[in-house]
Design a protein around this motif. Sequence first.
Motif, mmCIF file in Angstrom:
data_model
loop_
_atom_site.group_PDB
_atom_site.id
_atom_site.type_symbol
_atom_site.label_atom_id
_atom_site.label_comp_id
_atom_site.label_asym_id
_atom_site.label_seq_id
_atom_site.Cartn_x
_atom_site.Cartn_y
_atom_site.Cartn_z
ATOM 1 N N GLY A 179 34.221 43.991 35.410
ATOM 2 C CA GLY A 179 34.020 42.555 35.737
ATOM 3 C C GLY A 179 35.354 41.818 35.430
ATOM 4 O O GLY A 179 35.395 40.579 34.998
ATOM 5 N N ARG A 180 36.337 42.656 35.271
ATOM 6 C CA ARG A 180 37.686 42.279 34.948
ATOM 7 C C ARG A 180 38.577 42.945 35.746
ATOM 8 O O ARG A 180 38.795 44.125 35.714
ATOM 9 C CB ARG A 180 38.023 42.291 33.536
ATOM 10 N N LEU A 213 40.829 54.042 41.892
ATOM 11 C CA LEU A 213 39.966 53.941 40.374
ATOM 12 C C LEU A 213 40.560 52.563 39.675
ATOM 13 O O LEU A 213 39.444 52.055 39.143
ATOM 14 C CB LEU A 213 40.795 55.268 39.699
ATOM 15 N N CYS A 214 41.644 52.159 39.801
ATOM 16 C CA CYS A 214 41.815 51.035 39.131
ATOM 17 C C CYS A 214 40.995 49.968 39.419
ATOM 18 O O CYS A 214 40.388 49.009 38.739
ATOM 19 C CB CYS A 214 43.355 50.625 39.282
ATOM 20 N N HIS A 266 44.626 35.989 30.936
ATOM 21 C CA HIS A 266 43.493 35.571 30.731
ATOM 22 C C HIS A 266 42.249 36.156 31.862
ATOM 23 O O HIS A 266 41.300 36.480 31.724
ATOM 24 C CB HIS A 266 43.280 33.976 30.858
ATOM 25 N N GLU A 267 42.938 36.199 33.130
ATOM 26 C CA GLU A 267 41.916 36.439 34.311
ATOM 27 C C GLU A 267 42.084 38.242 34.488
ATOM 28 O O GLU A 267 40.911 38.443 35.111
ATOM 29 C CB GLU A 267 42.606 35.718 35.546
ATOM 30 N N ALA A 268 43.020 38.927 34.100
ATOM 31 C CA ALA A 268 43.150 40.050 34.688
ATOM 32 C C ALA A 268 44.148 41.183 34.048
ATOM 33 O O ALA A 268 44.759 40.668 33.382
ATOM 34 C CB ALA A 268 43.438 40.127 36.352
ATOM 35 N N ASP A 269 43.980 42.261 34.038
ATOM 36 C CA ASP A 269 44.872 43.196 33.504
ATOM 37 C C ASP A 269 45.939 43.862 34.610
ATOM 38 O O ASP A 269 45.437 44.185 35.916
ATOM 39 C CB ASP A 269 44.249 44.389 32.870
#
Length: 192
Positions: free
Chosen positions: A52-53, A43-44, A75-78
């Motif tokens: 888009g992240r 799901l993640c 900046h790029e991802a969680d």
Amino acid sequence: MNAASSRPNARQRRGRHLKALRRGCEDILTALDVGDPPDVFALCAQVGRSRGRSVRTAPVDLRDSGVYGLWIATHEADFVLYEARTSRLHQEHIVAHELAHILCDHHGGGDLDDATIGTLFPHLEPSTVRGMLGRCGYLAAEEQEAEVMASMLLTRVRRRPAEASWPVPAEAAQTLARIENVVGPDVQGERP
Ligand SMILES: [Zn+2]
């Protein structure tokens, strides 16, 4: 209907509040169109593609930190860090909870002390990490919203195993086993 229905009591107000929360969470999920992923980790990944992240998950030893899970936005991802030394079921709840904070746009970062930050990010100054994490902790209302969203996320992914537990015809079971051999039942590489 009795007279009490004209003026809602505390329990009724709570019920309405929860209903409104659930509706808000449903709207977020509907807008995301995350399909029907098999587990919370998939799901993640799906949420990442949809927004888009990317949302990346990693098991970490958080035992001394007082938290079981942590969302770190770069900046790029969680990044969703979750306690490595607990049951799979608990880990799924932790990840769902952190993912819920991301989806509800809460921007918290956990309440970490220097020792924990040093363990998690040995090459960074604690103050740098604090800056990265932004505001520490969440409001009680945010926690409540995250729990509502998390339970909806878990309901969504747990529907599937229940459905799959119906008897599977022999050939289909073989095909399923072959697929699992190739893909692996656990793509996160958390198995010892
Ligand atoms: Zn939380």
